[in-house]
Write a protein that holds these residues in place. Structure first.
Motif, PDB file in Angstrom:
ATOM      1  N   UNK A 132       0.836  -1.229   0.081  1.00  0.00           N
ATOM      2  CA  UNK A 132       0.012   0.012  -0.055  1.00  0.00           C
ATOM      3  C   UNK A 132       1.079   1.329  -0.034  1.00  0.00           C
ATOM      4  N   UNK A 133       0.222   2.353  -0.475  1.00  0.00           N
ATOM      5  CA  UNK A 133       0.951   3.709  -0.289  1.00  0.00           C
ATOM      6  C   UNK A 133       0.285   4.423   0.544  1.00  0.00           C
ATOM      7  N   UNK A 134       1.184   5.473   0.788  1.00  0.00           N
ATOM      8  CA  UNK A 134       0.653   6.575   2.025  1.00  0.00           C
ATOM      9  C   UNK A 134       1.700   7.709   1.901  1.00  0.00           C
ATOM     10  N   UNK A 135       1.815   8.146   3.247  1.00  0.00           N
ATOM     11  CA  UNK A 135       2.592   9.595   3.353  1.00  0.00           C
ATOM     12  C   UNK A 135       3.961   8.966   4.197  1.00  0.00           C
ATOM     13  N   UNK A 136       4.985   9.531   3.786  1.00  0.00           N
ATOM     14  CA  UNK A 136       6.534   9.212   4.250  1.00  0.00           C
ATOM     15  C   UNK A 136       6.475  10.141   5.662  1.00  0.00           C
ATOM     16  N   UNK A 137       6.545   9.311   6.541  1.00  0.00           N
ATOM     17  CA  UNK A 137       7.176  10.068   8.040  1.00  0.00           C
ATOM     18  C   UNK A 137       8.424   9.474   8.538  1.00  0.00           C
ATOM     19  N   UNK A 138       8.972  10.225   9.397  1.00  0.00           N
ATOM     20  CA  UNK A 138      10.196   9.798   9.958  1.00  0.00           C
ATOM     21  C   UNK A 138       9.825   9.795  11.566  1.00  0.00           C
ATOM     22  N   UNK A 139      10.035   8.780  12.287  1.00  0.00           N
ATOM     23  CA  UNK A 139       9.328   8.739  13.481  1.00  0.00           C
ATOM     24  C   UNK A 139      10.550   8.257  14.627  1.00  0.00           C
ATOM     25  N   UNK A 140      11.785   8.949  14.336  1.00  0.00           N
ATOM     26  CA  UNK A 140      12.786   8.768  15.579  1.00  0.00           C
ATOM     27  C   UNK A 140      13.795   9.864  14.908  1.00  0.00           C
ATOM     28  N   UNK A 141      14.150  10.690  15.910  1.00  0.00           N
ATOM     29  CA  UNK A 141      15.213  11.665  15.665  1.00  0.00           C
ATOM     30  C   UNK A 141      16.686  11.137  15.088  1.00  0.00           C
ATOM     31  N   UNK A 142      17.326  11.915  14.331  1.00  0.00           N
ATOM     32  CA  UNK A 142      18.518  11.399  13.928  1.00  0.00           C
ATOM     33  C   UNK A 142      19.534  12.746  13.742  1.00  0.00           C
ATOM     34  N   UNK A 143      20.670  12.409  14.048  1.00  0.00           N
ATOM     35  CA  UNK A 143      21.677  13.424  14.169  1.00  0.00           C
ATOM     36  C   UNK A 143      21.534  14.737  13.297  1.00  0.00           C
ATOM     37  N   UNK A 144      21.537  14.155  11.811  1.00  0.00           N
ATOM     38  CA  UNK A 144      21.531  15.305  10.765  1.00  0.00           C
ATOM     39  C   UNK A 144      20.732  16.033  10.498  1.00  0.00           C
ATOM     40  N   UNK A 145      19.504  15.782  11.391  1.00  0.00           N
ATOM     41  CA  UNK A 145      18.204  16.638  11.275  1.00  0.00           C
ATOM     42  C   UNK A 145      18.366  18.146  11.556  1.00  0.00           C
ATOM     43  N   UNK A 146      17.527  18.698  10.522  1.00  0.00           N
ATOM     44  CA  UNK A 146      17.415  20.386  10.668  1.00  0.00           C
ATOM     45  C   UNK A 146      17.199  20.672  12.376  1.00  0.00           C
ATOM     46  N   UNK A 147      17.563  21.681  12.900  1.00  0.00           N
ATOM     47  CA  UNK A 147      17.313  22.020  14.069  1.00  0.00           C
ATOM     48  C   UNK A 147      16.150  22.829  14.133  1.00  0.00           C
ATOM     49  N   UNK A 148      15.782  23.923  13.156  1.00  0.00           N
ATOM     50  CA  UNK A 148      14.721  24.751  13.090  1.00  0.00           C
ATOM     51  C   UNK A 148      14.736  25.430  11.696  1.00  0.00           C
ATOM     52  N   UNK A 149      13.763  26.261  11.568  1.00  0.00           N
ATOM     53  CA  UNK A 149      13.928  27.125  10.373  1.00  0.00           C
ATOM     54  C   UNK A 149      14.468  28.336  10.763  1.00  0.00           C
ATOM     55  N   UNK A 150      15.359  28.948  10.068  1.00  0.00           N
ATOM     56  CA  UNK A 150      16.014  30.147  10.519  1.00  0.00           C
ATOM     57  C   UNK A 150      15.067  31.116  10.923  1.00  0.00           C
ATOM     58  N   UNK A 151      15.121  31.945  12.220  1.00  0.00           N
ATOM     59  CA  UNK A 151      14.269  32.865  12.656  1.00  0.00           C
ATOM     60  C   UNK A 151      12.804  32.600  12.460  1.00  0.00           C
ATOM     61  N   UNK A 152      12.158  31.386  12.217  1.00  0.00           N
ATOM     62  CA  UNK A 152      10.821  30.971  12.351  1.00  0.00           C
ATOM     63  C   UNK A 152      10.365  29.603  12.659  1.00  0.00           C
ATOM     64  N   UNK A 153      10.597  29.546  14.160  1.00  0.00           N
ATOM     65  CA  UNK A 153      10.271  28.115  14.625  1.00  0.00           C
ATOM     66  C   UNK A 153       8.976  27.747  14.448  1.00  0.00           C
ATOM     67  N   UNK A 154       8.139  28.658  14.578  1.00  0.00           N
ATOM     68  CA  UNK A 154       6.521  28.431  14.486  1.00  0.00           C
ATOM     69  C   UNK A 154       6.382  27.590  13.195  1.00  0.00           C
TER      70      UNK A 154
END
Ligand code: ATP
Ligand code: MG
Length: 649
Positions: free
Chosen positions: A461-483
């Motif tokens: 089946x097909x659906x939406x790709x999610x990631x469900x565990x943090x990983x070290x290279x992940x972005x930390x936020x969007x610059x100036x716009x955490x919301x």
């Protein structure tokens, strides 16, 4: 849920196990690493982190307060120190870091010791101009050695770089300078592109006039073009670095200090300022470089043919390869200048062993014909990689056969600017790859394909790709716009579920297939059909090199599929072939997916990073007024397409 989130139409039977000789020498050839990583993901990543040089050891591996992660807390290190000094100190100063090839044919080879000295001189020059830790520096340079030098010089002194692709307009530079509040810009007098000189300094001047933030510009002499230099504001790079000391102590950086900001390529809208930090990012790119690309520092000649202006270049031209002491090729120009065999001539001359590129380039090579690679001996190539878009199975096969000589493993790597490094990929010494599938998560990574309710979908089946565990290279936020960070990535399925924006499916073996952006999914008679599967069915036809599909409104079926098709070599499109292609899709993946219209075109509208702009094709298919096309690499094709589609097929 009665209807699956996205239909699963395509099935692929071919599999390619790693050749025995490849597996025997591979950096990863024992499948138990998957279990090891799964049993203790933090321990697994920490083990990779410890291969770097830390100025202060970390106390805690991970602190996860969704959606914010901190990795290797308390640790201190410097990225430039790890990419350069560490190798020079170990006695590898003479090893070549970059074989650089200019578009006009000029060349330069930089050893690790030379690169370290050049970076240190420029870092001292930046310090002399008042640039310090945490300051943002915009870098608007073509693919010349000074580009990685500038990035590493920033990293050395703790300044945050924001690289802006040199093919972007001055307005794009203004937007990024304003968003990051950069005070310094590094540029060149010009850039070579297909034999022409692009006036980069002129664009920079225009940008500086349009924002009041830039106080200093540094100009690399590349083309020798006449440029205006404003006294007090503009400095020649070569004058700044001459006379600087090659001693420049690397700033100890907290593992969570920002390394860079990079704006996404903007396929789906306004670019986002992705923030990457130091310890986790370097750990992730170094681990994937070693295991996915099977890098052997002593013998490989590695070539990632992307532009450093995209994340692929940041992670797999600059930081990953240098962290692993790779010898790399760095090429300035276009793949078809002066001839359509330029890449193969380069690959042959340097004895390239590993090549990493994008499906858009592979499909262009298919269109041009196999005779160009065939003119050159490419037998040194032992591993191939793909990134940027789903690779159609037939493009995978062509790459494997004509570039990889039928025996080099192909790794189809799925990741994003946001993920920092590779997330879903075969490991070339372990995985039995299927053409067109990114296959399995990198060890320690946890992708889950979910339905509308956020529940894991069953196999098939097909659906939406999610990631469900943090990983070290992940972005930390969007610059100036955490919301916006929270809202864009962490709100669709829950506060600790990252939604990538892509569709995916699990096949009957549980392997992952990327299905393109969920925004592009078409709804035909209540069935949600992915663009990727219809396109792959079209590319499966021997006369087709590239295809893009989109839905247009239809009274009867809700949406009808319109296909834009580019043919291989000298093939000509006509009504008969259009009918044949419609039938081909119906047979290959089902009547439901049969395109209502097939339009032939010599080219498809693409973003500057080479991704197909389906949104625009939808406007064309529905006869809408076209919006701004200035972000396209090839705006002229759009006008041609609008004209031809007005008449129908
Ligand atoms: P924006 O987010 O601004 O629209 P973008 O998504 O094009 O821009 P990138 O971060 O460069 O910017 O691209 C990441 C996207 O590229 C992924 O989300 C996915 O859609 C696509 N992609 C990358 N690698 C693969 C792959 N191996 N298979 C399928 N799709 C891929
Ligand atoms: Mg994106």
């Amino acid at each position: 849920m009665s209807e699956p989130a996205i239909a699963n139409l395509y099935s692929e039977q071919r599999t390619f196990p790693p050749p025995e000789s490849f597996a025997a020498q591979a950096n990863a050839n024992d499948p138990s690493i998957y279990e090891e990583a799964e049993a203790d993901p933090e321990g697994w990543w920490a083990q990779h982190a410890r291969q770097l040089r830390w100025m202060r050891d970390f106390d805690t591996v991970l602190e996860w307060t969704p959606p914010h992660a901190k990795w290797f807390i308390g640790g201190e290190l410097n990225v430039a120190d790890n990419c350069l000094d560490r190798h020079v100190d170990a006695g590898y100063g003479e090893q070549i870091a970059f074989y650089w090839e200019g578009e006009p044919g000029d060349t330069r080879a930089l050893s690790y010791a030379e690169l370290k000295d050049e970076v240190s001189r420029f870092a001292n020059a930046l310090r002399g101009l008042g640039v310090g830790k945490g300051d943002r520096v915009a870098i608007y340079l073509p693919m010349i050695p000074e580009l990685p030098v500038a990035m590493l010089a920033c990293a050395r002194i703790g300044a945050i770089h924001s690289v802006v692709f040199a093919g972007f307009s001055s307005q794009a530079l203004v937007d990024r300078v304003d968003d990051a509040d950069a005070r310094v810009v590094i540029t060149a007098d010009g850039a070579y592109r297909k034999g022409n000189v692009v006036p980069l300094k002129e664009s920079t001047d225009k940008a500086i006039a349009a924002t009041d933030r830039i106080e200093t510009s540094i100009v690399v002499r590349r083309t020798g073009a006449e440029v205006d230099m404003q006294a007090g504001r503009d400095h020649w790079y070569h004058e700044l670095v001459s006379g600087q000391s090659t001693e420049c102590p690397a700033e100890p950086m907290d593992a969570e200090d920002v390394l860079y900001i990079l704006y996404t390529s903007g396929t789906t809208g306004k670019p986002k300022g992705i923030v990457h930090t130091t310890g986790g990012y370097l750990t992730h790119v170094a681990a994937t470089q070693r295991l996915v690309f099977d890098l052997k520092a002593d013998s490989d000649v590695y070539w990632c043919a992307a532009d450093i202006g995209w994340v692929t270049g940041h992670s797999y031209i600059v930081y990953g390869p240098l962290a692993c002491r790779a010898t790399s090729v760095l090429y300035e120009g276009a793949p078809d200048y002066p001839g359509k065999d330029r890449w193969w001539e380069i690959a042959n001359r340097y004895g390239v062993t590993i090549l990493y590129t994008a499906p858009t380039a592979i499909r262009a090579f298919m269109k041009w014909g196999a005779e160009y690679p065939q003119e050159h001996d490419l037998s040194s190539i032992r591993l191939l990689g793909s990134v940027g878009e789903p690779i159609n199975p037939e493009a995978w096969m062509w790459y494997h056969q004509h570039i990889g000589g039928g025996n080099a493993p192909v790794v189809d790597t799925w990741w994003q600017t946001e993920t920092g490094g590779i997330m879903i990929t075969p490991l070339p010494g372990i995985t039995h790859a299927k053409p067109g599938s990114a296959m399995v998560p990198f060890p320690g990574v946890k992708p889950v394909v979910v339905d509308d309710a956020g529940e894991p979908v069953p196999r098939g089946s097909g659906g939406y790709l999610t990631l469900q565990r943090p990983w070290p290279g992940m972005m930390r936020t969007l610059w100036g716009d955490d919301e916006r960070y929270r809202h864009t990535y962490w709100s669709s399925f829950g506060p600790d579920v990252y939604f990538a924006g892509d569709g995916a499916k699990l096949d009957e073996d549980g392997h992952i297939w990327l299905l393109g952006r969920v925004d592009d999914v078409m709804n035909v008679s209540g069935h949600r059909i992915s663009t990727t599967e219809v396109e792959s069915a079209l590319v499966d036809h021997p006369k087709v090199a590239e295809a893009a599909v989109t839905g247009r409104k239809d009274e009867l079926t809700g949406e009808a599929i319109v296909a834009f098709v580019t043919l291989r070599g000298a093939e000509e499109g006509n009504d008969e072939l259009a009918a044949e292609l419609r039938e081909h899709v119906a047979e290959r993946i089902g009547k439901l997916a049969r395109p209502a219209n097939v339009l032939f075109t010599p080219d498809l509208p693409k973003t500057r990073s080479g991704k197909i702009m389906r949104r625009l094709l939808k406007d064309i298919a529905e006869g809408r007024e076209l919006g701004d096309v200035s972000t396209l690499a090839n705006a002229d094709i759009v006008e041609e397409l609008s004209k031809s589609s007005a008449g129908g097929d």
